[in-house]
Design a protein around this motif. Structure first.
Motif, mmCIF file in Angstrom:
data_model
loop_
_atom_site.group_PDB
_atom_site.id
_atom_site.type_symbol
_atom_site.label_atom_id
_atom_site.label_comp_id
_atom_site.label_asym_id
_atom_site.label_seq_id
_atom_site.Cartn_x
_atom_site.Cartn_y
_atom_site.Cartn_z
ATOM 1 N N GLU A 1 -1.363 4.300 -7.749
ATOM 2 C CA GLU A 1 -1.424 2.855 -7.819
ATOM 3 C C GLU A 1 -0.839 2.383 -9.148
ATOM 4 O O GLU A 1 -1.039 3.015 -10.176
ATOM 5 C CB GLU A 1 -2.897 2.431 -7.713
ATOM 6 C CG GLU A 1 -3.118 0.984 -7.505
ATOM 7 C CD GLU A 1 -4.575 0.686 -7.206
ATOM 8 O OE1 GLU A 1 -5.282 0.305 -8.149
ATOM 9 O OE2 GLU A 1 -4.981 0.837 -6.046
ATOM 10 N N SER B 1 0.834 -1.200 0.000
ATOM 11 C CA SER B 1 0.000 0.000 0.000
ATOM 12 C C SER B 1 0.869 1.251 0.000
ATOM 13 O O SER B 1 0.358 2.358 0.003
ATOM 14 C CB SER B 1 -0.945 0.004 1.204
ATOM 15 O OG SER B 1 -0.191 -0.006 2.400
ATOM 16 N N ILE C 1 2.051 -1.182 -6.362
ATOM 17 C CA ILE C 1 1.439 -0.348 -5.320
ATOM 18 C C ILE C 1 -0.067 -0.403 -5.518
ATOM 19 O O ILE C 1 -0.568 -0.119 -6.611
ATOM 20 C CB ILE C 1 1.945 1.097 -5.378
ATOM 21 C CG1 ILE C 1 3.440 1.083 -5.129
ATOM 22 C CG2 ILE C 1 1.167 1.974 -4.410
ATOM 23 C CD1 ILE C 1 4.046 2.346 -4.686
ATOM 24 N N LYS C 2 -0.770 -0.832 -4.480
ATOM 25 C CA LYS C 2 -2.229 -0.894 -4.484
ATOM 26 C C LYS C 2 -2.729 -0.080 -3.306
ATOM 27 O O LYS C 2 -2.294 -0.283 -2.193
ATOM 28 C CB LYS C 2 -2.708 -2.334 -4.365
ATOM 29 C CG LYS C 2 -2.408 -3.177 -5.574
ATOM 30 C CD LYS C 2 -3.057 -4.520 -5.448
ATOM 31 C CE LYS C 2 -2.881 -5.303 -6.745
ATOM 32 N NZ LYS C 2 -3.562 -6.586 -6.684
ATOM 33 N N GLN C 3 -3.629 0.816 -3.553
ATOM 34 C CA GLN C 3 -4.178 1.665 -2.490
ATOM 35 C C GLN C 3 -5.348 1.015 -1.794
ATOM 36 O O GLN C 3 -5.990 0.179 -2.163
ATOM 37 C CB GLN C 3 -4.604 3.027 -3.038
ATOM 38 C CG GLN C 3 -3.493 3.751 -3.734
ATOM 39 C CD GLN C 3 -2.279 4.052 -2.861
ATOM 40 O OE1 GLN C 3 -2.379 4.183 -1.652
ATOM 41 N NE2 GLN C 3 -1.125 4.122 -3.462
ATOM 42 N N SER D 1 3.563 5.895 -0.463
ATOM 43 C CA SER D 1 2.107 6.030 -0.384
ATOM 44 C C SER D 1 1.595 7.238 -1.165
ATOM 45 O O SER D 1 0.430 7.283 -1.529
ATOM 46 C CB SER D 1 1.656 6.098 1.064
ATOM 47 O OG SER D 1 2.312 7.142 1.737
#
Length: 76
Positions: free
Chosen positions: A54, A9, A74-76, A50
């Motif tokens: 994404e 994340s 990267i996944k939010q 962060s």
């Protein structure tokens, strides 16, 4: 070179065995450098991404024995 957690994340660790990281560079899918750390001089480093969108990123890790590139999602 290990990247974990992956996917993430935004906070992840880059680690190498029996070496020290000299520098790190992170590139987005368009090949643009979005982050860099020079003179890390440790076997691991934490990266805080962060604020990035994404998607897929490539982490270029430079050690005394050479340069390696790994991908991180990267996944939010």
């Amino acid at each position: 070179v290990k990247l974990y957690p992956n996917p993430t994340s935004g906070l992840f660790t880059v680690a190498v065995e029996n070496q020290e990281i000299q520098s790190l560079k992170v590139f987005n899918a368009m090949g643009q450098e979005v982050m860099s750390k020079v003179k890390v001089l440790a076997p691991s480093a934490k990266l805080y991404m962060s604020q990035q969108a994404e998607g897929m990123y490539w982490v270029k890790v430079e050690t005394p024995n050479g340069t390696l590139t790994r991908k991180v999602m990267i996944k939010q």
